[in-house]
Design an enzyme around this catalytic site. Structure first.
Site, PDB file in Angstrom:
ATOM      1  N   GLU A  80       0.811  -1.226   0.000  1.00 36.73           N
ATOM      2  CA  GLU A  80       0.000   0.000   0.000  1.00 36.73           C
ATOM      3  C   GLU A  80       0.847   1.282   0.000  1.00 36.73           C
ATOM      4  O   GLU A  80       0.704   2.127   0.886  1.00 36.73           O
ATOM      5  CB  GLU A  80      -0.968  -0.003   1.193  1.00 36.73           C
ATOM      6  N   GLU A 106      -7.072  -7.511  -0.750  1.00 35.61           N
ATOM      7  CA  GLU A 106      -7.518  -7.383   0.646  1.00 35.61           C
ATOM      8  C   GLU A 106      -8.955  -6.888   0.673  1.00 35.61           C
ATOM      9  O   GLU A 106      -9.351  -6.023  -0.101  1.00 35.61           O
ATOM     10  CB  GLU A 106      -6.676  -6.353   1.419  1.00 35.61           C
TER      11      GLU A 106
END
Ligand SMILES: [Zn+2]
Length: 677
Positions: free
Chosen positions: A151, A311
């Site tokens: 991320e 995710e």
């Protein structure tokens, strides 16, 4: 991904962090996850502190043991490189490896998302670790992808970034005169004479908060800094990828985007990713169309190649203001929404709830109680069973064909939201979602594309709030429309060039000829103030930004109903070459976008996937050699019943669905209708 080709299974699993648990618990965890039909684990996301205890020492003992165990239990692996959070020794010895905030203060060791992307030390250590991991584990055939960092996000304002920015600027502009010209630098005496007079646009220089949003006093500079930061993080990714490729030639390399991340130009990044992966965490109040739109952005990044949902939470998001439980069925519904929009995986963060720190109340497959009979565990297990035994691998690789595209562009996003005026509440994503939602309600399939895409594939292209007309874009658009293309745009479009300087001569600048109009003024209304207009006998709200249109060839479709501009056109259509253009000059209510876009689609013979499905049912379609798969998703808690206009077999229930007969979908229910091609 290679993992799919062999097993023909939807990859189902997610982040497992055994480093947070005693070794004697691992095997029990894996047995539980097997029961939930989990087939892939993302490992090693945050282990740098263990893997490299000292600058000149690696220790792979733990990872070796885990890899041996997951192989024994036949799990596939997304192998992360662990470079998303530093080991503690690194910032202590090399303070440049952590970023400086907008106020110039260098961070200390801590948290994650802390790397300085232009630290030569960070790049050296991260690439070295990625290379060591690839060298050691490349022989494991259960690794289906390398997951670099985690991320990537944020910005750094340190002196190394400042120096690198000047080099980036020299490369882009060659001379300081060109920089001055690009940035309209004579404004407020910003004229530069040397590159080293240029400083980062943080809070000590141009950045400031206004009405809760980060703004810039000198937008050309800030816009280029956004471009530079996205490129800098991409260079970090590429350094790791290159190190991995020395040892692992064929396994895909990717990273997981933290949602639709504004700081990274995802179109530019996608060219370097072997598969696009992203993390989807809708808030509990979020509209299904907004989430569907985000999936479509990701799906469009590689011209419609399936992506990886890397995710989502099996339960709550721990960072929400209120950690509202996902109602029974919602996790399944949202998982199918990802598949419906082009994902070939369903993955979670996380497999097991931590006992300490800020993620200990984030949802997980295995809760603190460690049982397999919790609601969340059972829902995960049931979905795993369904994916494995009902859906199987049939949808893998399937694609969507759409006649309609919506443009979404990062440089435009940055520039439009840096703008001081016409409102401090410009929200590019939200304005774009309004148009998407109109089509979503009409069950019209939509692609989301960048400005570089091939326009000729589409009957209709929609560009809401496309403030920036990059070099040559207007000519590309003009040719598309002239040859029979159809184009819809909205207020605050076509105003500036790629340096955020106004294209003079009347907005929308270079688009005036094919739009057949210009905009004399735009009124920005506070939320409590509204205007209105009547289109085809129905009255709709007009607000936020209200363009006062001056027509020069276009036909007025609606005029404002009140205020000093009562009677002035708000909605207009122009015929240009063999094509058409429409300008929507104000923000309208949801019904308008649905009705207006439905009219255009009917005229252009763009058909809905299902004409009978009600508008609160989401409908998408994916196709491959195995068949045509129509996903019907009920985002409402109440059941939906309608007379079907589709025939096929629901892969999930085995029920035959027949056109002309009633079809019922329970609250939060899903149907995957398979039709033979
Ligand atoms: Zn930096």
């Amino acid at each position: 991904m290679t993992g799919n080709a062999k097993g023909k299974k939807i990859l189902y699993g997610g982040d497992y962090n055994p480093e947070q648990w005693p070794e004697d618990t691992w095997e029990g965890d894996l047995k539980l996850l097997k029961k939930a039909h989990i087939n892939i684990l993302t490992l090693n996301v945050f282990s740098w502190g263990l893997l490299q205890p000292k600058e000149d020492e690696y220790d792979f003992t733990m990872l070796d043991k885990i890899m041996a165990l997951v192989k024994k239990y036949d799990f596939k692996v997304f192998m992360a490189t662990s470079t998303g959070a530093h080991p503690a020794w690194m910032p202590k010895k090399y303070p440049d490896t952590v970023r400086a905030e907008s106020n110039g203060l260098r961070r200390k060791y801590g948290r994650r998302h802390s790397l300085c992307p232009n630290s030569s030390n960070y790049r050296k250590f991260s690439a070295a670790l990625a290379g060591e991991l690839a060298k050691r584990y490349a022989g494991y055939d259960n690794i289906v992808a390398w997951h670099v960092n985690n991320e990537y996000t944020g910005m750094c304002f340190c002196e190394n970034c400042e120096k690198a920015f000047r080099i980036w600027l020299k490369d882009r502009y060659q001379t300081i005169e060109n920089v001055n010209k690009a940035w309209n630098a004579n404004f407020w005496s910003h004229t530069y004479h040397e590159f080293d007079e240029i400083v980062v646009p943080g809070a000590l220089s141009e950045a400031h908060m206004r009405w809760g949003k980060m703004k810039s006093f000198f937008q050309g500079l800030s816009l280029d800094y956004s471009r530079f930061m996205s490129d800098s993080f991409l260079e970090c990714f590429l350094a790791e990828k290159e190190a991995i490729r020395k040892y692992s030639k064929d396994v895909p390399v990717t990273t997981n985007f933290q949602g639709i991340i504004k700081q990274l130009d995802m179109h530019k990044w996608a060219k370097h990713l072997d598969v696009v992966g992203w993390d989807n965490y809708p808030g509990y109040k979020e509209e299904p169309a907004a989430v569907g739109f985000r999936h479509e952005i990701v799906y469009g990044l590689q011209d419609g190649r399936p992506f990886a949902l890397m995710e989502q939470s099996p339960g709550v998001n721990n960072w929400d203001e209120y950690c509202r439980l996902k109602r029974p069925g919602v996790m399944r519904l949202w998982s199918y929404q990802a598949l419906a929009h082009g994902s070939d995986t369903v993955m979670f963060f996380q497999m097991k709830r931590s006992v300490g720190s800020c993620e200990k109340f984030h949802g997980a497959v295995i809760d603190h109680c460690g049982r397999d009979d919790t609601r969340v565990f059972r829902e995960v297990a049931d979905l795993g069973d369904e994916l494995e035994n009902r859906l199987k691998g049939e949808i893998l690789g399937a694609r969507t064909r759409s006649d309609v595209a919506i443009i979404f562009d990062w440089e435009n996003w940055w520039a439009a939201e840096y703008s001081a005026g016409p409102s401090s509440h410009i929200d590019y994503m939200a304005e774009t979602v309004r148009f998407y939602k109109g089509l979503f309600k009409g069950n019209i399939s939509v692609d989301v594309i960048g400005t570089d895409a091939d326009f000729s594939k589409y009957k209709l292209i929609i560009a809401p709030m496309l403030y920036m007309n990059k070099n040559g874009f207007d000519e590309k658009l003009r040719n598309y429309i002239r040859e029979g293309g159809n184009f819809v745009t909205s207020f605050f479009s076509g105003y500036v060039d790629e340096n955020d300087n106004i294209i003079t001569g009347g907005y929308p600048g270079k688009w005036r000829d094919f739009m057949g109009l210009w905009i004399e003024e735009s009124d920005a209304l506070p939320p409590e103030e509204k205007n209105f207009f009547t289109y085809k006998g129905k009255t709709y709200e007009a607000g936020f930004i209200c363009d006062l249109l001056r027509l020069e060839g276009a036909e007025s479709l609606a005029v404002y109903g009140r205020d000093f501009y009562k009677g002035v056109p708000v909605l207009a259509r122009n015929r240009f070459g063999k094509g058409n253009t429409w300008h929507v000059g104000a923000r309208a209510d949801d019904d308008f976008y649905r009705d207006f876009l439905k009219d255009i689609c009917m005229e252009l013979e763009i058909r809905p996937i299902s004409a009978a499905a009600p508008e609160n049912l989401e409908v998408t379609v994916r196709e491959n050699d195995n068949g045509r798969f129509i996903f019907l998703l009920n985002h409402d808690s109440n059941e939906i019943c309608f007379e079907s206009d589709m025939t096929g077999v629901d892969m999930l229930s085995g029920n035959q669905i027949t056109a002309g007969k009633a079809m019922t979908i329970p609250g939060y229910g899903v149907v995957v209708l398979k039709q033979n091609r």
